[in-house]
Design an enzyme around this catalytic site. Structure first.
Site, mmCIF file in Angstrom:
data_model
loop_
_atom_site.group_PDB
_atom_site.id
_atom_site.type_symbol
_atom_site.label_atom_id
_atom_site.label_comp_id
_atom_site.label_asym_id
_atom_site.label_seq_id
_atom_site.Cartn_x
_atom_site.Cartn_y
_atom_site.Cartn_z
ATOM 1 N N ASP A 1 42.298 12.484 5.377
ATOM 2 C CA ASP A 1 42.916 13.643 6.043
ATOM 3 C C ASP A 1 43.191 14.816 5.107
ATOM 4 O O ASP A 1 43.614 14.643 3.960
ATOM 5 C CB ASP A 1 44.251 13.224 6.674
ATOM 6 C CG ASP A 1 44.040 12.348 7.891
ATOM 7 O OD1 ASP A 1 42.916 11.849 8.095
ATOM 8 O OD2 ASP A 1 45.020 12.158 8.637
ATOM 9 N N ASP B 1 38.576 8.067 16.577
ATOM 10 C CA ASP B 1 39.238 7.832 15.293
ATOM 11 C C ASP B 1 39.381 6.331 15.028
ATOM 12 O O ASP B 1 40.048 5.621 15.793
ATOM 13 C CB ASP B 1 40.615 8.523 15.368
ATOM 14 C CG ASP B 1 41.265 8.694 14.029
ATOM 15 O OD1 ASP B 1 40.789 8.094 13.046
ATOM 16 O OD2 ASP B 1 42.267 9.431 13.960
ATOM 17 N N GLY C 1 34.777 9.004 6.505
ATOM 18 C CA GLY C 1 33.603 8.955 5.631
ATOM 19 C C GLY C 1 33.221 7.560 5.186
ATOM 20 O O GLY C 1 32.331 7.388 4.350
HETATM 21 C C1 GLA Z 1 44.037 10.315 11.712
HETATM 22 C C2 GLA Z 1 43.044 11.478 11.747
HETATM 23 C C3 GLA Z 1 43.827 12.764 11.979
HETATM 24 C C4 GLA Z 1 44.605 12.672 13.281
HETATM 25 C C5 GLA Z 1 45.520 11.453 13.258
HETATM 26 C C6 GLA Z 1 46.170 11.212 14.622
HETATM 27 O O1 GLA Z 1 44.879 10.417 10.604
HETATM 28 O O2 GLA Z 1 42.315 11.532 10.563
HETATM 29 O O3 GLA Z 1 42.935 13.869 12.014
HETATM 30 O O4 GLA Z 1 43.696 12.586 14.348
HETATM 31 O O5 GLA Z 1 44.816 10.273 12.901
HETATM 32 O O6 GLA Z 1 46.966 10.063 14.646
#
Ligand code: GLA
Length: 407
Positions: A228, A157, A207
């Site tokens: 998200d 991430d 993305g």
């Molecule tokens: C981001 C990701 C989520 C999750 C959080 C965790 O927002 O997009 O899917 O993994 O971090 O902190």
């Protein structure tokens, strides 16, 4: 992660337009990539329900439930720990778990003993989105650690890599920032491959820079295409429509990821849960449930374990569906399946029923001629779809039909 989401929306919108205009060739999966995720990964991830509260106990209980509820038999394999498992690094740079996860190797062994696989989470940045330790400058060390623990899946991430590395090292140079992003993902790919362990590699950078265009060549088995998801109709529907036009980028070993499932979360109605699950299957999306498995209601279990719908998602051809046309509040999506079969999804995005204004399905717009016989995947009944057929769908509901021999 909240900071980068708005940025990713902006980038995505521009990127989507560019992608639609260019229509480049589909990426080719390398031999190494195609060893894992030949169909979209299925499993469960801790974030959408537990967020930062997840513990070792929750992961074990969820693994138990995946078996007990029949989800495992339906194809759910990965039990994925999201953010907030990380502790501190020791003097040698070795990362340790925090007190919520006393022994990661033992947890992985437990999940494996159930015939399931286990996933973990990190960031190319110094910190994860929830502020825990990331893998920046420790990629090789972390990949080795995951392999020692027996990890089968990594969600990587972007988080602080954007603000702390890209923006600081290449201020005001977006192109260079995006090159750095791609390099960071490719670096971890190399580290994972060097372990020799097959590990599904999931990109989560919302993305940015049209991830679908470069993620496969940087080793991604799946890549987030948006910011998200949340357990709300509006958000789910926006994400769904952002997937239109991305079908050509997906295939065995490399999938678009419109984010994890919210089925059974928040205040989604049963129709909305059905629609969400149906459309993620049409999109050949990873099916990562994110609900409270020990307290799952029977009607939610019925949705998540609908084998006919799962078969659409997992179809061996790996051809993602696309939006055939939309009319007012109704959208019609199709997906080509192996053996010449086809799935048709009709969704009513409106807030009211179509009782007084039925929608007329135009089969010619789907390349079909005359009456089609298929199976309604939510009632299980045989249906005949005729041209100009008046359809009445409840608000936010879906008609999902599989046609074995489309004409
Ligand atoms: C981001 C990701 C989520 C999750 C959080 C965790 O927002 O997009 O899917 O993994 O971090 O902190």
């Amino acid at each position: 992660m909240r900071i980068s989401v708005s940025l990713s929306f902006a980038v995505l919108t521009v990127a989507s337009l560019a992608a639609a205009a260019q229509a480049p060739a589909a990426p080719k999966a390398t031999a190494a990539l195609s060893k894992v995720a030949l169909t979209p990964p299925m499993g469960w991830n801790s974030w959408n329900y537990f967020a930062g509260k997840v513990t070792d106990k929750d992961i074990r209980a969820s693994a138990d439930q995946i078996v007990a509820t029949g989800m495992k038999d339906a194809g759910y394999v990965y039990v994925n720990i999201d953010d907030t498992w990380e502790g501190e690094r020791d003097a040698n740079g070795v990362l340790h778990t925090n007190s919520k996860f006393p022994d990661m190797k033992a947890l992985a062994d437990y999940v494996h003993s159930k015939g399931l696989k286990i996933g973990i989470y990190s960031s190319p940045g110094p910190k994860t989105c929830a502020g825990f330790e990331g893998s920046y400058n420790h990629e090789t060390q972390d990949a080795q650690l995951y392999a020692q623990w027996g990890i089968d899946y990594l969600k990587y991430d972007a988080c602080s890599y954007i603000q702390e590395v890209m923006e600081k090292q290449a201020p005001n140079d977006k192109a260079e920032q995006m090159r750095m992003m791609r390099a960071a993902y490719a670096k971890m790919d190399k580290a994972l491959k060097a372990t020799g362990r097959p590990i599904v590699y999931s990109f989560c950078q919302y993305g940015m820079d049209a991830s679908w265009e470069w993620a496969p060549s940087a080793g991604g088995n799946l890549w987030r295409t948006t910011g998200d998801i949340s357990p709300r109709w509006d958000r789910m529907f926006v994400i769904l429509n952002e997937q239109a036009g991305l079908d050509k980028y997906a295939g065995p070993g490399h999938w678009n990821d419109p984010d994890m499932l919210e089925v059974g979360n928040g205040k989604l109605t049963l129709a909305e849960n059905r629609l969400h699950f149906s459309m993620w299957a049409m999109l050949a999306a990873p099916l990562l449930a994110g609900n409270d498995l020990p307290n799952m209601k029977p009607e939610i279990k019925a949705i998540l374990t609908n084998r006919d719908v799962i078969a659409i998602d997992q179809d061996a051809l790996g051809k993602q569906g696309s939006r055939a046309y939309s009319e007012g509040e109704v959208e019609v999506w199709t997906r080509h399946l192996s053996g010449g079969a086809m799935a048709i999804a009709v969704i009513n995005a409106g807030d009211t029923r179509y009782s007084t204004h039925p929608f007329h399905l135009d089969l010619r717009k789907l390349g079909l001629k005359g009456t089609q016989t298929g199976k309604d995947l939510w009632t299980g009944k045989t249906v005949k779809l005729t041209d100009n057929e008046p359809l009445e769908l409840a608000s936010h509901d879906v008609l999902l039909v599989r046609i074995g021999a489309p004409k």
